[in-house]
Scaffold this motif. Structure first.
Motif, PDB file in Angstrom:
ATOM      1  N   ALA A 307     -28.286 -47.627   2.200  1.00  0.00           N
ATOM      2  CA  ALA A 307     -27.150 -48.018   1.583  1.00  0.00           C
ATOM      3  C   ALA A 307     -27.515 -48.549   0.137  1.00  0.00           C
ATOM      4  N   MET A 308     -28.580 -49.439  -0.259  1.00  0.00           N
ATOM      5  CA  MET A 308     -28.805 -49.978  -1.332  1.00  0.00           C
ATOM      6  C   MET A 308     -29.384 -48.801  -2.227  1.00  0.00           C
ATOM      7  N   LEU A 309     -30.164 -47.785  -1.720  1.00  0.00           N
ATOM      8  CA  LEU A 309     -30.582 -46.755  -2.785  1.00  0.00           C
ATOM      9  C   LEU A 309     -29.473 -46.028  -3.034  1.00  0.00           C
ATOM     10  N   SER A 310     -28.494 -45.483  -2.075  1.00  0.00           N
ATOM     11  CA  SER A 310     -27.248 -44.791  -2.389  1.00  0.00           C
ATOM     12  C   SER A 310     -26.525 -45.497  -3.552  1.00  0.00           C
ATOM     13  N   ASN A 311     -26.230 -46.963  -3.488  1.00  0.00           N
ATOM     14  CA  ASN A 311     -25.455 -47.559  -4.559  1.00  0.00           C
ATOM     15  C   ASN A 311     -26.199 -47.572  -5.758  1.00  0.00           C
ATOM     16  N   LEU A 312     -27.718 -47.658  -5.740  1.00  0.00           N
ATOM     17  CA  LEU A 312     -28.343 -47.670  -6.693  1.00  0.00           C
ATOM     18  C   LEU A 312     -28.124 -46.328  -7.572  1.00  0.00           C
ATOM     19  N   VAL A 313     -28.427 -45.253  -6.917  1.00  0.00           N
ATOM     20  CA  VAL A 313     -28.082 -44.079  -7.584  1.00  0.00           C
ATOM     21  C   VAL A 313     -26.785 -43.709  -8.191  1.00  0.00           C
ATOM     22  N   ALA A 314     -25.651 -44.422  -7.393  1.00  0.00           N
ATOM     23  CA  ALA A 314     -24.474 -44.203  -7.826  1.00  0.00           C
ATOM     24  C   ALA A 314     -24.131 -45.072  -9.195  1.00  0.00           C
ATOM     25  N   GLY A 315     -24.942 -46.205  -9.016  1.00  0.00           N
ATOM     26  CA  GLY A 315     -24.792 -47.106 -10.358  1.00  0.00           C
ATOM     27  C   GLY A 315     -25.411 -46.552 -11.546  1.00  0.00           C
ATOM     28  N   LEU A 316     -26.598 -45.780 -11.296  1.00  0.00           N
ATOM     29  CA  LEU A 316     -27.300 -44.950 -12.552  1.00  0.00           C
ATOM     30  C   LEU A 316     -26.302 -44.109 -13.062  1.00  0.00           C
ATOM     31  N   ASP A 317     -25.395 -43.599 -12.495  1.00  0.00           N
ATOM     32  CA  ASP A 317     -24.496 -42.483 -13.056  1.00  0.00           C
ATOM     33  C   ASP A 317     -25.146 -41.165 -13.712  1.00  0.00           C
ATOM     34  N   ALA A 318     -26.330 -40.984 -13.030  1.00  0.00           N
ATOM     35  CA  ALA A 318     -27.148 -39.757 -13.514  1.00  0.00           C
ATOM     36  C   ALA A 318     -26.755 -38.564 -13.367  1.00  0.00           C
ATOM     37  N   GLY A 319     -25.841 -38.430 -12.222  1.00  0.00           N
ATOM     38  CA  GLY A 319     -25.513 -37.176 -11.665  1.00  0.00           C
ATOM     39  C   GLY A 319     -26.320 -36.393 -10.784  1.00  0.00           C
ATOM     40  N   PRO A 320     -25.890 -35.535  -9.952  1.00  0.00           N
ATOM     41  CA  PRO A 320     -26.639 -35.054  -8.531  1.00  0.00           C
ATOM     42  C   PRO A 320     -28.044 -34.173  -8.917  1.00  0.00           C
ATOM     43  N   THR A 321     -28.003 -33.501 -10.129  1.00  0.00           N
ATOM     44  CA  THR A 321     -29.082 -32.880 -10.510  1.00  0.00           C
ATOM     45  C   THR A 321     -30.404 -33.838 -11.024  1.00  0.00           C
ATOM     46  N   ILE A 322     -30.111 -34.768 -11.636  1.00  0.00           N
ATOM     47  CA  ILE A 322     -31.439 -35.627 -11.829  1.00  0.00           C
ATOM     48  C   ILE A 322     -31.613 -36.476 -10.550  1.00  0.00           C
ATOM     49  N   ALA A 323     -30.567 -36.829  -9.717  1.00  0.00           N
ATOM     50  CA  ALA A 323     -31.249 -37.556  -8.627  1.00  0.00           C
ATOM     51  C   ALA A 323     -31.861 -36.562  -7.581  1.00  0.00           C
ATOM     52  N   ILE A 324     -31.398 -35.170  -7.547  1.00  0.00           N
ATOM     53  CA  ILE A 324     -32.236 -34.228  -6.713  1.00  0.00           C
ATOM     54  C   ILE A 324     -33.767 -34.205  -7.427  1.00  0.00           C
ATOM     55  N   ILE A 325     -33.867 -33.934  -8.716  1.00  0.00           N
ATOM     56  CA  ILE A 325     -35.086 -33.868  -9.181  1.00  0.00           C
ATOM     57  C   ILE A 325     -35.900 -35.034  -8.851  1.00  0.00           C
ATOM     58  N   ALA A 326     -35.421 -36.083  -8.970  1.00  0.00           N
ATOM     59  CA  ALA A 326     -36.209 -37.341  -8.365  1.00  0.00           C
ATOM     60  C   ALA A 326     -36.659 -37.534  -7.149  1.00  0.00           C
ATOM     61  N   MET A 327     -35.699 -36.927  -6.320  1.00  0.00           N
ATOM     62  CA  MET A 327     -36.059 -36.780  -4.797  1.00  0.00           C
ATOM     63  C   MET A 327     -37.085 -35.888  -4.761  1.00  0.00           C
ATOM     64  N   ALA A 328     -37.213 -34.649  -5.468  1.00  0.00           N
ATOM     65  CA  ALA A 328     -38.199 -33.330  -5.374  1.00  0.00           C
ATOM     66  C   ALA A 328     -39.406 -34.085  -5.630  1.00  0.00           C
ATOM     67  N   LEU A 329     -39.561 -34.880  -6.976  1.00  0.00           N
ATOM     68  CA  LEU A 329     -40.643 -35.590  -7.366  1.00  0.00           C
ATOM     69  C   LEU A 329     -41.305 -36.465  -6.347  1.00  0.00           C
ATOM     70  N   VAL A 330     -40.358 -37.216  -5.817  1.00  0.00           N
ATOM     71  CA  VAL A 330     -40.989 -38.238  -4.370  1.00  0.00           C
ATOM     72  C   VAL A 330     -41.587 -37.325  -3.319  1.00  0.00           C
ATOM     73  N   LEU A 331     -40.706 -36.415  -2.981  1.00  0.00           N
ATOM     74  CA  LEU A 331     -41.208 -35.405  -1.765  1.00  0.00           C
ATOM     75  C   LEU A 331     -42.653 -35.054  -2.210  1.00  0.00           C
ATOM     76  N   LEU A 332     -42.782 -34.450  -3.489  1.00  0.00           N
ATOM     77  CA  LEU A 332     -43.932 -33.695  -3.872  1.00  0.00           C
ATOM     78  C   LEU A 332     -45.128 -34.697  -3.994  1.00  0.00           C
ATOM     79  N   LEU A 333     -45.046 -36.052  -4.335  1.00  0.00           N
ATOM     80  CA  LEU A 333     -45.919 -36.994  -4.416  1.00  0.00           C
ATOM     81  C   LEU A 333     -46.329 -37.306  -3.001  1.00  0.00           C
ATOM     82  N   LEU A 334     -45.227 -37.741  -2.252  1.00  0.00           N
ATOM     83  CA  LEU A 334     -45.670 -37.862  -0.601  1.00  0.00           C
ATOM     84  C   LEU A 334     -46.395 -36.659   0.069  1.00  0.00           C
TER      85      LEU A 334
END
Length: 434
Positions: A307-334
């Motif tokens: 919930a904290m991360l969800s609120n953080l993403v919503a607070g950034l107002d970066a848009g779904p595409t930027i959030a998905i790209i960030a997730m992809a980078l985390v997934l590729l790193l892990l």
């Protein structure tokens, strides 16, 4: 009192440490989830929660799809269907430049529809295709790179074990996930074939043409995969058009695979008992992993990290595409140091609430997650497919295989970008079948 978010973050770090020490993923997830719930709730409440989750998981009707599809796969192995898809493709296109590498991609796609496993697919097709490519004087890096990349199709092509596990954890329709995987699976294979064609056009010595098979050899090879192909089309097609539920489709598939063994003269006590034993061993491992994943997901939910991360993403107002790209980078790193299943089970409880918060489709996210997970099977330093191939090839160094994978990794990243930019690639077919 320590904030629950700090406990959740510490739990994730402990889980990563346990996985780095070689603790089995199911055990690590269950241990961290159980201890974390004990710290956040109470020993009594945690014990009750663990018992309820374990019982509910084991008694879930839809979880029966896993052992039945696994049994279908092992019965198909027993029927001798392991090399048929590659042989058929090699007869038709092996005489072209890079044709055997393209045939290995087709073989991986066909065999992936039986096995549902990347590692099983790459191990089986490599043992069949690599000797043929060596006879045709293919460059070792090119041959092994194509096999490693093609093997990842086993995780996406239905009936995919990874998609089944995701569907259970995320409480999504397995039938819709299977339908959503069809077009991405086809486009992924086409991206690999295009990469092979381009490489062989630029450097023809990478994949010299093999001897042309006469037509009298092509049709028998095609007929040889006819029964297995019909089985796959009947089971998966029946699931898509609504003839069967996923569990019924797996049941029908298992019976049909048993009939396939009989038709091919492979229905023996040794073959059936071997298939049952392998199914029980694999199913037991998967059940432990699923129970551990659900315990860990419950722990993450209680901590409030998601919930904290969800609120953080919503607070950034970066848009779904930027959030998905960030997730992809985390997934590729892990994915550099976690195997695919561990990556999925660790990140799904964290990322799925964010996906809901962004208004994205969980079905699309499941395909995106598995697709990103697949890349972890081939990129260094873990690259499990690479180690499987090296174990089979023996004399080909790991560095050579990893060099051969680079062009296919570029194709992977382009394909992942396509799925992000055009979600309809994933969502069109499930919508059309709804």
């Amino acid at each position: 009192m320590i904030a629950s978010e700090w406990i959740g973050g510490g739990g994730i770090l402990v889980l990563l440490a346990l996985l780095a020490l070689g603790i089995p993923i199911g055990v690590g997830l269950a241990l961290v989830g159980g201890v974390g719930l004990t710290l956040l709730l109470s020993p009594e409440a945690a014990l009750i929660k663990v018992g309820v989750i374990t019982f509910d998981t084991i008694s879930r009707y839809e979880l029966g799809v896993l052992p039945l599809f696994v049994l279908m796969a092992h019965l198909c192995f027993a029927a001798g269907a392991s090399r048929d898809f590659f042989d058929a493709a090699a007869r038709f296109i092996g005489h072209r430049r890079g044709g055997l590498a393209m045939a290995s991609i087709g073989g991986c796609a066909g065999f992936g529809a039986i096995s549902g496993s990347s590692l099983a697919t790459v191990a089986t097709i490599t043992s069949v295709a690599l000797p043929e490519m060596r006879k045709a004087n293919y460059a070792p890096s090119f041959a092994t790179g194509a096999l490693a990349a093609g093997g990842t199709l086993g995780s996406l092509v239905p009936p995919s074990g990874a998609l089944i596990v995701f569907g259970i954890i995320a409480e999504q329709s397995i039938g819709k996930l299977f339908a959503a995987a069809i077009v991405p699976g086809i486009t992924q294979a086409l991206f690999y074939i295009a990469t092979i064609a381009l490489l062989c056009r630029l450097r023809p010595e990478l994949g010299p043409p093999a001897a042309r098979a006469p037509w009298r050899e092509r049709w028998p090879a095609l007929r040889k995969i006819g029964d297995v192909g019909l089985l796959i089309v009947f089971v998966i097609g029946g699931l898509f058009v609504g003839w069967f539920t996923p569990t019924e489709a797996a049941s029908v598939g298992s019976v049909a695979a048993l009939a396939l063994c009989w038709k091919r003269g492979r229905l023996t006590r040794v073959a059936v008992s071997g298939a049952l034993e392998a199914t029980l061993r694999t199913t037991g491992m998967i059940y432990i992993v699923v129970i551990g994943a659900l315990l860990f997901a419950t722990f993450i939910s209680v901590t409030g990290i998601a919930a904290m991360l969800s609120n953080l993403v919503a607070g950034l107002d970066a848009g779904p595409t930027i959030a998905i790209i960030a997730m992809a980078l985390v997934l590729l790193l892990l994915g550099s140091f976690l195997d695919g299943l561990a990556l999925m089970l660790l990140t799904t409880p964290i990322f799925l609430p964010i996906v809901h918060q962004l208004g994205l489709s969980p079905i699309w996210f499941g395909i995106f997650l598995v697709r990103t997970m697949e890349i972890g099977f081939v990129h260094p330093p873990l690259g499990l497919n690479v180690y499987v191939i090296q174990g089979i090839a023996g004399d080909i160094p790991l560095g050579t295989i990893f060099r051969g994978i680079v062009p296919f990794l570029l194709a992977d990243f382009l394909h992942l970008a396509l799925l992000i930019a055009v979600p309809a690639v994933v969502l069109w077919l499930p919508g059309a079948l709804a």
